[in-house]
Design an enzyme around this catalytic site. Structure first.
Site, PDB file in Angstrom:
ATOM      1  N   HIS A  21      -2.725  14.641   4.141  1.00 32.67           N
ATOM      2  CA  HIS A  21      -4.051  15.235   4.331  1.00 32.67           C
ATOM      3  C   HIS A  21      -4.049  16.273   5.439  1.00 32.67           C
ATOM      4  O   HIS A  21      -3.277  16.175   6.387  1.00 32.67           O
ATOM      5  CB  HIS A  21      -5.050  14.134   4.713  1.00 32.67           C
ATOM      6  CG  HIS A  21      -5.293  13.136   3.628  1.00 32.67           C
ATOM      7  ND1 HIS A  21      -6.024  13.422   2.515  1.00 32.67           N
ATOM      8  CD2 HIS A  21      -4.897  11.849   3.496  1.00 32.67           C
ATOM      9  CE1 HIS A  21      -6.074  12.352   1.732  1.00 32.67           C
ATOM     10  NE2 HIS A  21      -5.393  11.381   2.313  1.00 32.67           N
ATOM     11  N   CYS A  28      15.233   2.378 -21.916  1.00 37.83           N
ATOM     12  CA  CYS A  28      16.279   2.205 -20.911  1.00 37.83           C
ATOM     13  C   CYS A  28      16.265   0.855 -20.225  1.00 37.83           C
ATOM     14  O   CYS A  28      17.232   0.497 -19.557  1.00 37.83           O
ATOM     15  CB  CYS A  28      16.240   3.335 -19.892  1.00 37.83           C
ATOM     16  SG  CYS A  28      14.721   3.410 -18.959  1.00 37.83           S
ATOM     17  N   THR A  83       0.806  -1.225   0.000  1.00 41.37           N
ATOM     18  CA  THR A  83       0.000   0.000   0.000  1.00 41.37           C
ATOM     19  C   THR A  83       0.839   1.275   0.000  1.00 41.37           C
ATOM     20  O   THR A  83       0.433   2.290  -0.565  1.00 41.37           O
ATOM     21  CB  THR A  83      -0.944  -0.007   1.220  1.00 41.37           C
ATOM     22  OG1 THR A  83      -1.444  -1.331   1.367  1.00 41.37           O
ATOM     23  CG2 THR A  83      -2.086   0.931   1.031  1.00 41.37           C
ATOM     24  N   LYS A 140     -13.611   8.877   1.167  1.00 37.76           N
ATOM     25  CA  LYS A 140     -12.820  10.089   1.016  1.00 37.76           C
ATOM     26  C   LYS A 140     -13.172  10.838  -0.264  1.00 37.76           C
ATOM     27  O   LYS A 140     -12.634  11.899  -0.520  1.00 37.76           O
ATOM     28  CB  LYS A 140     -11.321   9.768   0.971  1.00 37.76           C
ATOM     29  CG  LYS A 140     -10.719   9.480   2.311  1.00 37.76           C
ATOM     30  CD  LYS A 140     -10.322  10.793   2.943  1.00 37.76           C
ATOM     31  CE  LYS A 140      -9.705  10.639   4.306  1.00 37.76           C
ATOM     32  NZ  LYS A 140      -9.773   9.380   4.934  1.00 37.76           N
ATOM     33  N   CYS A 172       8.215   7.123 -22.164  1.00 43.83           N
ATOM     34  CA  CYS A 172       8.348   5.880 -22.933  1.00 43.83           C
ATOM     35  C   CYS A 172       8.175   4.672 -22.022  1.00 43.83           C
ATOM     36  O   CYS A 172       8.205   3.540 -22.495  1.00 43.83           O
ATOM     37  CB  CYS A 172       9.649   5.838 -23.714  1.00 43.83           C
ATOM     38  SG  CYS A 172      11.055   5.187 -22.808  1.00 43.83           S
TER      39      CYS A 172
HETATM   40  C1  LIG Z   1      -5.612   4.005  -3.367  1.00 44.72           C
HETATM   41  C2  LIG Z   1      -5.080   4.492  -2.055  1.00 44.72           C
HETATM   42  C3  LIG Z   1      -4.828   5.847  -1.868  1.00 44.72           C
HETATM   43  C4  LIG Z   1      -4.342   6.299  -0.655  1.00 44.72           C
HETATM   44  N1  LIG Z   1      -4.037   7.628  -0.556  1.00 44.72           N
HETATM   45  C5  LIG Z   1      -3.498   8.070   0.613  1.00 44.72           C
HETATM   46  C6  LIG Z   1      -3.095   9.428   0.737  1.00 44.72           C
HETATM   47  O1  LIG Z   1      -3.170  10.200  -0.219  1.00 44.72           O
HETATM   48  N2  LIG Z   1      -2.631   9.848   1.930  1.00 44.72           N
HETATM   49  C7  LIG Z   1      -2.523   9.015   2.998  1.00 44.72           C
HETATM   50  O2  LIG Z   1      -2.122   9.477   4.055  1.00 44.72           O
HETATM   51  N3  LIG Z   1      -2.846   7.714   2.898  1.00 44.72           N
HETATM   52  C8  LIG Z   1      -3.320   7.225   1.725  1.00 44.72           C
HETATM   53  N4  LIG Z   1      -3.613   5.906   1.609  1.00 44.72           N
HETATM   54  C9  LIG Z   1      -3.353   5.025   2.740  1.00 44.72           C
HETATM   55  C10 LIG Z   1      -1.850   4.700   2.887  1.00 44.72           C
HETATM   56  O3  LIG Z   1      -1.337   4.266   1.648  1.00 44.72           O
HETATM   57  C11 LIG Z   1      -1.663   3.615   3.917  1.00 44.72           C
HETATM   58  O4  LIG Z   1      -2.282   4.025   5.094  1.00 44.72           O
HETATM   59  C12 LIG Z   1      -0.214   3.320   4.253  1.00 44.72           C
HETATM   60  O5  LIG Z   1       0.554   3.118   3.089  1.00 44.72           O
HETATM   61  C13 LIG Z   1      -0.138   2.097   5.128  1.00 44.72           C
HETATM   62  O6  LIG Z   1       1.195   1.766   5.385  1.00 44.72           O
HETATM   63  P1  LIG Z   1       1.544   0.403   6.107  1.00 44.72           P
HETATM   64  O7  LIG Z   1       3.001   0.436   6.348  1.00 44.72           O
HETATM   65  O8  LIG Z   1       0.655   0.188   7.234  1.00 44.72           O
HETATM   66  O9  LIG Z   1       1.126  -0.722   5.047  1.00 44.72           O
HETATM   67  P2  LIG Z   1       1.899  -1.372   3.813  1.00 44.72           P
HETATM   68  O10 LIG Z   1       2.568  -0.347   3.004  1.00 44.72           O
HETATM   69  O11 LIG Z   1       0.956  -2.257   3.137  1.00 44.72           O
HETATM   70  O12 LIG Z   1       3.049  -2.200   4.497  1.00 44.72           O
HETATM   71  C14 LIG Z   1       2.834  -3.457   5.093  1.00 44.72           C
HETATM   72  C15 LIG Z   1       3.973  -4.346   4.688  1.00 44.72           C
HETATM   73  O13 LIG Z   1       3.948  -5.560   5.445  1.00 44.72           O
HETATM   74  C16 LIG Z   1       4.428  -6.591   4.627  1.00 44.72           C
HETATM   75  N5  LIG Z   1       4.000  -7.869   5.216  1.00 44.72           N
HETATM   76  C17 LIG Z   1       2.730  -8.330   5.333  1.00 44.72           C
HETATM   77  N6  LIG Z   1       2.736  -9.528   5.926  1.00 44.72           N
HETATM   78  C18 LIG Z   1       4.029  -9.832   6.198  1.00 44.72           C
HETATM   79  C19 LIG Z   1       4.666 -10.953   6.806  1.00 44.72           C
HETATM   80  N7  LIG Z   1       3.973 -11.997   7.246  1.00 44.72           N
HETATM   81  N8  LIG Z   1       6.020 -10.925   6.916  1.00 44.72           N
HETATM   82  C20 LIG Z   1       6.742  -9.873   6.467  1.00 44.72           C
HETATM   83  N9  LIG Z   1       6.181  -8.794   5.886  1.00 44.72           N
HETATM   84  C21 LIG Z   1       4.835  -8.778   5.761  1.00 44.72           C
HETATM   85  C22 LIG Z   1       3.798  -6.285   3.305  1.00 44.72           C
HETATM   86  O14 LIG Z   1       4.484  -6.910   2.252  1.00 44.72           O
HETATM   87  C23 LIG Z   1       3.880  -4.764   3.247  1.00 44.72           C
HETATM   88  O15 LIG Z   1       5.025  -4.316   2.555  1.00 44.72           O
HETATM   89  C24 LIG Z   1      -4.111   5.416   0.409  1.00 44.72           C
HETATM   90  C25 LIG Z   1      -4.337   4.056   0.213  1.00 44.72           C
HETATM   91  C26 LIG Z   1      -4.800   3.587  -1.008  1.00 44.72           C
HETATM   92  C27 LIG Z   1      -5.008   2.130  -1.213  1.00 44.72           C
END
Ligand SMILES: Cc1cc2nc3c(=O)[nH]c(=O)nc-3n(C[C@H](O)[C@H](O)[C@H](O)COP(=O)(O)OP(=O)(O)OC[C@H]3O[C@@H](n4cnc5c(N)ncnc54)[C@H](O)[C@@H]3O)c2cc1C
Ligand SMILES: Cc1cc2nc3c(=O)[nH]c(=O)nc-3n(C[C@H](O)[C@H](O)[C@H](O)COP(=O)(O)OP(=O)(O)OC[C@H]3O[C@@H](n4cnc5c(N)ncnc54)[C@H](O)[C@@H]3O)c2cc1C
Lengths: 419, 573
Positions: B132, B532, B123, B336, B527
């Site tokens: 935000h 590249c 994500t 949102k 491209c």
């Molecule tokens: C379309 C969209 C638009 C968004 N826009 C915004 C925005 O504009 N502004 C904002 O603030 N937020 C936004 N968000 C929300 C934001 O992207 C998330 O809240 C944030 O990226 C979450 O981060 P995270 O580290 O919790 O999750 P993630 O980035 O999903 O990280 C979790 C990680 O854990 C790893 N993992 C899972 N299970 C295991 C395991 N068993 N062992 C080892 N690793 C594991 C996964 O591979 C992953 O890399 C948006 C979300 C979406 C989907």
């Protein structure tokens, strides 16, 4: 950072740029060639099949052989070649064009030139531009990337391929992949007619039993790590996928040959007018753009199907640029060239009647027409008529017009193609 | 039956879900049974939410529906067996990476486990990149508190870590019927929520600020604190600074279970061996409920909510300065609404959409979602046309049925901390979440030992040259020092071999084509890598000492090549 001065600078050392540089040099100009890759030759470096040079040299050459002749000539004539050199900024000033360049040896430097030839070639349309959905696995390549991987890198990108689009490079790669032992499932073309040359359909597909499917397109790519399959759908007359016609075709590679786009990004800041029909600048028969001292040629001007005409346009651009730079240009007097009937586009888009002499006109038809007739007229007078057994959009036509034929006071020239 | 459980049962009955059985477990409610459709599964989950339970565990089976597939790295063996860390963080998204970096402020052995081949693969690289302002989060929620705090912390984070942050502000436009009614309410709400610096705008003022804004607008508000970042760059920056300060990042390493002793976690089982841990942070995004279950602390269920985003060509980047949105009545606030936002690279993003999905790692896009985006958001900026879209992508939000972040030490496992349910605005909240989670971990460790500050902690990430950001003079200097900066590889974005080599040898090394892309932007231009890709492939092979055919696009198994040609092998450029 004011740099070395040149009469003519040529950007891009493909066949167009090489021809331009040589022609300018022959006309007495001090010329330099700027190329961002390590070696001159442009796209021809990776086109190892033959069929180049029939018009210009009366011989069937491979791409590298064709380019080699001009590269040797440029060397012999002492034309300065900057390789691995990237254009950072381009500015039009009173003293001429100022080019800010970078390379590993000279870091960042400038050159100043009175006349500039843009021979930057074209790039390929990408997967996202044709709106293919699904995940993004490895194994989706444009045909040019496949060509480079195989012919220059010695790498085989895949073993079981589907080709989308029937552009020439895709057809040539269908054969090349087959020769390398890969299976090519088929070529899928969304339109009702192939977009490549008939010669390539015969020599690259039919000779190798590779099926060509018309009116069909890829709507989805399957596989999360590497491509596992694609979904093929038939399309209706508006080119929209027909539900219920989906076919699942297993493969490990999707090759796209869905069109070339003239590369003119560097000219945009100068405000050069781009013809939406060709994607290149609007020029006159001297290859002069609307910006004084700036010339365009080759695939940057419009996408050619024969490299021989690329070189021809380069020669014209190069000698015109030299004439401009050495201070012998006549004041241009332009009249527009108007495409009519079934003409897709014409280059040049205008004629400089003050220059006199002959003008080479290149045009493409908008559709396939048997027994077509072309009429060139000006001031209500028909100047030239020509009959064609057939005209097809993939095949560019070339015609030479003697400007002395133009009646005095002509305000525009029209090309009319009819079935 | 308790009053609460009765309430849940009645709601389920109202939905006609007679084969769903709620029961209480610890302080949560568990739903069991069977339904016919995924929509019913989702409806049941929401029916149980907001009834006073700590969490909703939705264990209902959907007849005939495939369980969500989960990617697991193919690597096997004991490479990490016996490693011993004070804190192990599971998940290398923006949350996990920011937590790792904040923990290196302390003299601790910190490790981050990520199952993907790089950080920021899920994500955290699939979102709008918006910081935000906080106006959309509901009062009293954790989302709101962390969003407001996180937004304020971003300025310092950007300075220290050297990522770009543009405070472009947002213009929230109000449509015809909404304007008169909504404005005083919006202002009151914003004030109450602590949103910084709201400015009301008349219709004319909106038009002056954003001349291309939709003609449907009848005025609106300007929120100056809204910012944009490149989310993957933020995540990589946190990870790199963590590594510079002594943390270990183990990629291709999945947590598969815990070794427990007397209710405490003593180690994390992975595909690369058992890793000992003093404390564990669960930052596993869409899989966080699975991690909680490994510790028998499964008090919430995550479900996926997919969002599709379209990228608009840079050529139109200048047609709008701020984020543009036009909220509609009757649209649930958790979607949102979406809109159009600038990026730090000068493109515009359109979206996102919001649709509940059963597959948590399915990032595919569909023509329907694109149509929806076009019909919904394109007209917010009158200059945009569908053909201006250069590419599109999707991300999956990790949602709990209670729709709020869960950021707390486990109530049952003394050395486990959850940072889960981090849907939007998780990116905007990350610095604040990391600060609190790191403090929680330190508290836990302090119960058994002394925890001292890290005397060599350096909050500033070491930066390598980004040529695009340099003046011509600085660029020249950089090339003289290292000629590899003189050689341009990605012509569309003008990225040099030197920048690609830097990415390959960075603290969290880029070993795949996509990882190079994320760090150096090579291949992200017009491209889309056509020219590249072969060159980057060669550089990757050379710098990592591998054969070209071993280089992946991303995950293991995503080889770019099938082998060599008949005469081939090696470069002959
Ligand atoms: C379309 C969209 C638009 C968004 N826009 C915004 C925005 O504009 N502004 C904002 O603030 N937020 C936004 N968000 C929300 C934001 O992207 C998330 O809240 C944030 O990226 C979450 O981060 P995270 O580290 O919790 O999750 P993630 O980035 O999903 O990280 C979790 C990680 O854990 C790893 N993992 C899972 N299970 C295991 C395991 N068993 N062992 C080892 N690793 C594991 C996964 O591979 C992953 O890399 C948006 C979300 C979406 C989907
Ligand atoms: C991928 C691809 C494959 C092709 N394969 C075939 C084929 O198999 N058969 C065939 O008949 N035709 C093929 N063509 C058509 C072919 O391009 C033309 O026949 C011919 O090569 C065009 O010549 P050109 O000089 O205009 O362009 P190019 O050959 O493309 O040369 C342009 C040169 O300019 C350089 N350049 C561009 N911009 C800059 C800049 N800003 N600074 C410095 N240097 C710059 C480029 O590096 C390149 O060397 C192919 C085209 C493409 C794009």
């Amino acid at each position: 950072m004011s740099g070395a001065k040149w009469d003519v600078a040529v950007i891009g050392a493909g066949p167009a740029g090489l021809a331009a540089a040589i022609a300018a040099n022959k006309a007495g100009a001090r010329v330099c060639l700027v190329e961002r890759e390590s070696r001159p030759g442009g796209i021809l470096k990776q086109c190892i099949h033959d069929g180049f040079g029939l018009v210009r040299f009366g011989q069937k050459l491979s791409g590298p052989e064709y380019a080699w002749r001009d590269i040797q000539l440029a060397k012999e004539r002492g034309i300065k070649l900057f390789t691995d050199t990237f254009l950072l900024e381009l500015e039009a000033r009173e003293e001429g064009f100022v080019l800010t360049l970078q390379n590993s040896e000279q870091a960042v430097f400038q050159i100043v030139t009175r006349a500039l030839v843009a021979a930057t070639g074209c790039r390929e349309r990408s997967a996202r531009q044709v709106f293919i959905h699904g995940q993004r696995p490895a194994g989706v390549y444009t045909a040019g990337t496949v060509q480079r991987l195989i012919n220059i890198g010695g790498h085989l990108p895949g073993k079981n391929c589907v080709i989308l689009g029937s552009g020439d490079i895709g057809l040539i790669m269908a054969r090349r992949l087959t020769l390398e032992g890969a299976k090519v499932q088929g070529v899928y073309e969304i339109k009702a007619e192939p977009s490549g040359l008939t010669r390539n359909i015969v020599q690259c597909l039919e000779d190798y039993n590779i099926p060509l499917h018309l009116g069909a397109t890829v709507t989805k790519v399957h596989g999360s790590e590497r491509v596992e399959a694609v979904t093929i759908s038939q399309v209706d007359e508006n080119l929209r996928a027909l539900p219920g016609t989906e076919e699942y075709v297993p493969c490990d590679t999707l090759v796209l040959s869905v069109g070339l786009i003239p590369e003119n990004d560097m000219l945009l800041p100068l405000g050069v007018q781009i013809d939406p029909r060709t994607g290149g600048p609007a020029v006159d028969q001297l290859m002069a753009t609307g910006q004084a001292g700036l010339y365009s040629c080759g695939n940057a001007l419009h996408v050619n199907d024969l490299v021989d005409y690329v070189s021809e346009s380069g020669e014209i651009a190069g000698s015109s640029a030299a004439r401009f730079s050495l201070g012998k240009p006549d004041r241009p007097c332009h009249l527009p060239v108007i495409p009519q009937g079934d003409i897709q586009y014409v280059v040049p888009q205008k004629l400089d009647i003050a220059a006199g002499g002959q003008a080479v006109l290149y045009f493409r038809s908008a559709r396939t027409i048997a027994n077509a007739s072309l009429e060139i007229s000006a001031g209500g007078q028909v100047l030239l008529q020509k009959k064609y057994k057939a005209v097809r959009p993939p095949e560019m036509e070339r015609i030479v017009l003697d400007l002395a034929l133009l009646p005095p006071g002509t305000e525009e020239l029209s090309l009319n193609l009819r079935g | 039956m308790t009053e609460k459980l009765n309430l849940v049962a009645r709601e389920l009955a109202k939905l006609g879900l007679t084969a769903v059985y709620p029961r209480e477990w610890r302080r949560s409610v568990v739903l069991e049974g069977e339904v016919d459709t995924w929509q019913q599964y989702i409806a049941a989950g929401y029916a149980a939410a907001g009834k006073g339970y700590k969490g909703v565990v939705n264990a209902i089976k959907v007849r005939g529906l495939e369980q969500s597939r989960e990617y697991l790295p193919p690597a096997q063996g004991g490479a990490l067996e016996g490693k011993d860390y004070d804190v192990v963080i599971i998940g290398g998204g923006v949350i996990g990476c920011a937590v790792a970096r904040d923990l290196t402020r302390w003299d601790l052995r910190v490790a981050l486990l990520e199952k993907e081949d790089d950080v920021a693969k899920q994500t955290s690289s699939r979102n709008n990149g918006m910081i935000h302002p906080g106006i959309a989060a509901s009062s009293g929620s954790k989302k709101l508190a962390y969003n407001i705090r996180g937004n304020r912390m971003y300025t310092q984070a950007a300075e220290e870590l050297g990522f770009e942050l543009v405070r472009c502000g947002s213009v929230v436009m109000l449509g015809k019927s909404m304007y008169q009614l909504a404005l005083p309410y919006v202002r009151y709400k914003a004030l109450q929520k602590g949103v910084d610096g709201l400015i009301p705008l008349s219709r004319r003022q909106v038009a002056r600020r954003e001349p291309n804004a939709t003609s449907l607008q009848r005025g609106g508000i300007f929120l100056p604190s809204t910012g944009v970042v490149a989310p993957y760059k933020v995540t990589v920056a946190y990870a790199e600074n963590a590594v510079e300060n002594g943390a270990a990042v183990h990629l291709n390493t999945a947590a598969l279970g815990f070794a427990m002793e007397q209710g405490r976690i003593i180690g994390v089982r992975t595909n690369q061996g058992l890793i000992r841990a003093g404390a564990v942070v669960n930052a596993a995004g869409v899989w966080a409920d699975k991690i909680a279950a490994y510790a028998d602390d499964h008090f919430f269920t995550i479900h996926g909510r997919k969002g599709t985003i379209a990228i608009i060509d840079k050529a139109l980047g200048a047609t709008q300065k701020s984020v543009l949105a036009l909220p509609r009545l009757g649209v649930k606030s958790y979607t949102k609404g979406g809109g159009l936002n600038p990026t730090v690279e000068g493109n515009l993003l359109m979206g996102p959409t919001a649709i509940e999905v059963s597959q948590r790692e399915d990032w595919s896009t569909t023509p329907e979602e694109m149509e929806f985006l076009f019909s919904r958001h394109l007209s917010l900026n009158r200059q945009l046309r569908p053909r201006d879209t250069i590419t599109y992508f999707a991300g999956v939000r990790a949602c709990t049925f209670e729709e709020d972040f869960i950021i707390e030490p486990s109530e049952h496992v003394p050395n486990l901390i959850h940072a889960v349910g981090i849907q939007s605005p998780g990116l905007a909240s990350a610095p604040a979440i990391a600060q609190d989670v790191a403090a929680m971990a330190v508290e836990i460790l302090k119960t058994t030992r002394e925890v001292k500050p890290n005397p060599t902690f350096n909050p500033e990430r070491r930066l390598t040259p980004q040529l695009a950001k340099l003046s011509l003079e600085e660029r020249g200097e950089a090339i003289k020092k290292n000629p590899a900066y003189g050689q341009i590889v990605c012509r569309c974005e003008a990225i040099s071999a030197g920048e690609i080599i830097d990415a390959i040898h960075s603290p969290v090394p880029a070993t795949s084509l996509d990882a190079v892309k994320r760090r150096a932007r090579a291949g992200m231009g017009r491209c889309q890598g056509g020219f590249c890709t072969p060159a980057i492939l060669e550089i990757l092979a050379r710098e990592t000492g591998k054969a070209a055919s071993e280089i992946n696009k991303g995950r293991p198994g995503s080889q770019l090549l099938a082998g060599e040609t008949k005469t081939g092998g090696g470069t002959r450029t």
